[in-house]
Design a protein around this motif. Structure first.
Motif, PDB file in Angstrom:
ATOM      1  N   SER A 198       0.829  -1.203   0.000  1.00  0.00           N
ATOM      2  CA  SER A 198       0.000   0.000   0.000  1.00  0.00           C
ATOM      3  C   SER A 198       0.868   1.260   0.000  1.00  0.00           C
ATOM      4  O   SER A 198       1.934   1.279  -0.614  1.00  0.00           O
ATOM      5  CB  SER A 198      -0.956  -0.024   1.204  1.00  0.00           C
ATOM      6  N   LEU A 199       0.419   2.299   0.690  1.00  0.00           N
ATOM      7  CA  LEU A 199       1.195   3.551   0.779  1.00  0.00           C
ATOM      8  C   LEU A 199       1.835   3.643   2.157  1.00  0.00           C
ATOM      9  O   LEU A 199       1.672   4.623   2.884  1.00  0.00           O
ATOM     10  CB  LEU A 199       0.290   4.765   0.515  1.00  0.00           C
ATOM     11  N   GLY A 200       2.565   2.606   2.528  1.00  0.00           N
ATOM     12  CA  GLY A 200       3.251   2.587   3.803  1.00  0.00           C
ATOM     13  C   GLY A 200       4.567   3.324   3.751  1.00  0.00           C
ATOM     14  O   GLY A 200       4.848   4.089   2.822  1.00  0.00           O
ATOM     15  N   ASN A 201       5.399   3.074   4.747  1.00  0.00           N
ATOM     16  CA  ASN A 201       6.662   3.802   4.865  1.00  0.00           C
ATOM     17  C   ASN A 201       7.608   3.552   3.700  1.00  0.00           C
ATOM     18  O   ASN A 201       8.437   4.406   3.378  1.00  0.00           O
ATOM     19  CB  ASN A 201       7.353   3.416   6.179  1.00  0.00           C
ATOM     20  N   PHE A 250      14.658  -1.232  11.119  1.00  0.00           N
ATOM     21  CA  PHE A 250      14.084   0.067  10.758  1.00  0.00           C
ATOM     22  C   PHE A 250      14.339   1.104  11.858  1.00  0.00           C
ATOM     23  O   PHE A 250      13.992   0.882  13.025  1.00  0.00           O
ATOM     24  CB  PHE A 250      12.573  -0.055  10.559  1.00  0.00           C
ATOM     25  N   TYR A 251      14.902   2.241  11.474  1.00  0.00           N
ATOM     26  CA  TYR A 251      15.031   3.348  12.420  1.00  0.00           C
ATOM     27  C   TYR A 251      13.701   3.648  13.106  1.00  0.00           C
ATOM     28  O   TYR A 251      13.647   3.921  14.312  1.00  0.00           O
ATOM     29  CB  TYR A 251      15.430   4.632  11.685  1.00  0.00           C
ATOM     30  N   ILE A 252      12.640   3.651  12.311  1.00  0.00           N
ATOM     31  CA  ILE A 252      11.344   4.109  12.832  1.00  0.00           C
ATOM     32  C   ILE A 252      10.799   3.201  13.923  1.00  0.00           C
ATOM     33  O   ILE A 252       9.878   3.585  14.639  1.00  0.00           O
ATOM     34  CB  ILE A 252      10.307   4.292  11.705  1.00  0.00           C
ATOM     35  N   ASN A 253      11.360   1.977  14.061  1.00  0.00           N
ATOM     36  CA  ASN A 253      10.936   1.127  15.172  1.00  0.00           C
ATOM     37  C   ASN A 253      11.232   1.786  16.526  1.00  0.00           C
ATOM     38  O   ASN A 253      10.571   1.487  17.525  1.00  0.00           O
ATOM     39  CB  ASN A 253      11.645  -0.227  15.109  1.00  0.00           C
ATOM     40  N   PRO A 293      22.675  -3.266  12.311  1.00  0.00           N
ATOM     41  CA  PRO A 293      22.546  -2.626  10.999  1.00  0.00           C
ATOM     42  C   PRO A 293      21.177  -1.951  10.914  1.00  0.00           C
ATOM     43  O   PRO A 293      20.153  -2.588  11.158  1.00  0.00           O
ATOM     44  CB  PRO A 293      22.668  -3.784  10.011  1.00  0.00           C
ATOM     45  N   LEU A 294      21.165  -0.680  10.599  1.00  0.00           N
ATOM     46  CA  LEU A 294      19.950   0.132  10.604  1.00  0.00           C
ATOM     47  C   LEU A 294      19.575   0.560   9.187  1.00  0.00           C
ATOM     48  O   LEU A 294      20.437   0.635   8.309  1.00  0.00           O
ATOM     49  CB  LEU A 294      20.161   1.381  11.463  1.00  0.00           C
ATOM     50  N   VAL A 295      18.309   0.889   8.993  1.00  0.00           N
ATOM     51  CA  VAL A 295      17.900   1.362   7.672  1.00  0.00           C
ATOM     52  C   VAL A 295      16.727   2.326   7.795  1.00  0.00           C
ATOM     53  O   VAL A 295      15.898   2.214   8.708  1.00  0.00           O
ATOM     54  CB  VAL A 295      17.528   0.183   6.750  1.00  0.00           C
ATOM     55  N   LEU A 303      22.441   7.778  11.182  1.00  0.00           N
ATOM     56  CA  LEU A 303      21.827   7.912  12.497  1.00  0.00           C
ATOM     57  C   LEU A 303      21.665   9.369  12.892  1.00  0.00           C
ATOM     58  O   LEU A 303      20.627   9.771  13.413  1.00  0.00           O
ATOM     59  CB  LEU A 303      22.651   7.167  13.549  1.00  0.00           C
ATOM     60  N   LYS A 304      22.679  10.176  12.631  1.00  0.00           N
ATOM     61  CA  LYS A 304      22.610  11.598  13.010  1.00  0.00           C
ATOM     62  C   LYS A 304      21.480  12.315  12.265  1.00  0.00           C
ATOM     63  O   LYS A 304      20.868  13.260  12.799  1.00  0.00           O
ATOM     64  CB  LYS A 304      23.941  12.292  12.749  1.00  0.00           C
ATOM     65  N   ASP A 305      21.207  11.876  11.035  1.00  0.00           N
ATOM     66  CA  ASP A 305      20.095  12.461  10.275  1.00  0.00           C
ATOM     67  C   ASP A 305      18.755  12.034  10.854  1.00  0.00           C
ATOM     68  O   ASP A 305      17.843  12.854  11.035  1.00  0.00           O
ATOM     69  CB  ASP A 305      20.175  12.041   8.803  1.00  0.00           C
ATOM     70  N   PHE A 306      18.638  10.744  11.154  1.00  0.00           N
ATOM     71  CA  PHE A 306      17.371  10.255  11.684  1.00  0.00           C
ATOM     72  C   PHE A 306      17.102  10.807  13.080  1.00  0.00           C
ATOM     73  O   PHE A 306      15.938  10.971  13.465  1.00  0.00           O
ATOM     74  CB  PHE A 306      17.329   8.728  11.724  1.00  0.00           C
ATOM     75  N   ALA A 307      18.147  11.114  13.840  1.00  0.00           N
ATOM     76  CA  ALA A 307      17.956  11.658  15.186  1.00  0.00           C
ATOM     77  C   ALA A 307      17.110  12.932  15.142  1.00  0.00           C
ATOM     78  O   ALA A 307      16.317  13.197  16.055  1.00  0.00           O
ATOM     79  CB  ALA A 307      19.299  11.931  15.845  1.00  0.00           C
ATOM     80  N   LYS A 308      17.250  13.711  14.081  1.00  0.00           N
ATOM     81  CA  LYS A 308      16.433  14.932  13.929  1.00  0.00           C
ATOM     82  C   LYS A 308      14.975  14.565  13.705  1.00  0.00           C
ATOM     83  O   LYS A 308      14.066  15.207  14.242  1.00  0.00           O
ATOM     84  CB  LYS A 308      16.965  15.765  12.762  1.00  0.00           C
ATOM     85  N   GLU A 309      14.742  13.527  12.917  1.00  0.00           N
ATOM     86  CA  GLU A 309      13.378  13.037  12.684  1.00  0.00           C
ATOM     87  C   GLU A 309      12.781  12.497  13.974  1.00  0.00           C
ATOM     88  O   GLU A 309      11.600  12.709  14.277  1.00  0.00           O
ATOM     89  CB  GLU A 309      13.430  11.942  11.605  1.00  0.00           C
ATOM     90  N   PHE A 310      13.609  11.808  14.752  1.00  0.00           N
ATOM     91  CA  PHE A 310      13.156  11.261  16.033  1.00  0.00           C
ATOM     92  C   PHE A 310      12.769  12.401  16.972  1.00  0.00           C
ATOM     93  O   PHE A 310      11.734  12.341  17.652  1.00  0.00           O
ATOM     94  CB  PHE A 310      14.273  10.422  16.661  1.00  0.00           C
TER      95      PHE A 310
END
Length: 291
Positions: free
Chosen positions: A8-11, A146-149, A174-176, A280-287
């Protein structure tokens, strides 16, 4: 190319559909939810509404297609999770064989090389084995954790001031990011190959200690610690948070497999590139924005 996307239109599905539509492909997005039709069509894709466990529906949807992004839902009900996941994989395999679709990209996972002891990933191992028997070109796109987990840790951080799981602060993970998966999937779907291959898609490799530090700095909690729980504590915590017992048990088993290093082992041995752009440093901002 006519390309079918499940999920579908998931992540992963949404950015993948956007990329393929922008590249000029005829994109069909499978969803079980009729309410998604308008959003799918607004992207410039077509909607196919039905169940990924229905081989007849899938066969009709795959007719005339050049490529398929196959993704089984991560939670196939509150019980018999692996059995239901594999059943969907069998429906996909039957439809791929019947329709004669020539290019398939399966969203799999690190740890899918293991037949058991890896929690819900065991279902993907069985599906990979099913697909290996098909007469088509296949890429097993094995994604990292998944980072989003880690969004699931937000209540724990707010309530107890900690992050944690049943694996140590020094475990290798290992992250994605889903957007990096979508980019890799788009690349693979547009290839014409004739073999079966494994591609790992990883954005970064870090430890829980480094993850807690990055998130802590991003949310102004620089002392945020990672606490290792016992398997029993992890299982009880997930059940108290409302997860069905079977799913909580599978995630506990997966955590134990991370702790042992077995989930990351094949990826590390393969010397595959860490090619994802979102670190990780990029996703930390999203978190921090989600927090």
């Amino acid at each position: 190319m006519k390309i079918i996307i499940s999920g579908s239109l998931g992540n992963v599905g949404k950015p993948l559909a956007q990329q393929l539509v922008n590249a000029g492909h005829n994109v069909v997005v499978i969803s079980s939810n009729e309410n998604r039709i308008e959003a799918i069509e607004n992207l410039g894709a077509k909607a196919a509404i039905g169940s990924v466990s229905d081989a007849s529906f899938l066969t009709q949807t795959f007719a005339g297609a050049d490529a398929l992004f196959a993704m089984t839902p991560p939670n196939m009900g509150g019980s018999n999770v692996i059995l239901n996941t594999v059943a969907a994989g069998k429906a996909f395999a039957e439809a791929i064989e019947t329709s004669g679709i020539k290019r398939v990209v399966l969203l799999s996972s690190i740890g899918a090389d293991l037949p058991a002891g890896n929690g819900p990933i065991a279902g993907l191992h069985q599906i990979e084995k099913l697909y290996e028997k098909l007469n088509t070109s296949i890429t097993f796109l094995r994604a990292g954790y998944f980072y989003i987990n880690f969004f699931n840790d937000i209540p724990m951080i707010k309530g107890a001031g900690i992050m944690g799981g049943n694996f140590s602060a020094s475990s290798t993970i290992p992250l994605v990011h889903p957007e990096d998966i979508a980019f890799a999937a788009a690349q693979e779907l547009q290839k014409t190959t004739s073999d079966i291959n494994v591609r790992y898609i990883i954005s970064d490799v870090q430890t829980p200690s480094e993850i807690a530090k990055a998130f802590g700095n991003a949310i102004d909690k620089p002392e945020l610690p990672w606490i290792e729980f016992t398997d029993e504590q992890s299982l009880d915590g997930m059940k108290q948070a409302g997860l069905p017992e079977e799913i909580a048990g599978l995630y506990t088993e997966m955590g134990a497999c991370i702790r042992s290093g077995k989930i990351a082992e094949d990826f590390l041995k393969s010397k595959s590139a860490v090619e994802g752009k979102i670190k990780l440093k990029d996703f930390a901002k999203e978190f921090a924005a989600k927090f």
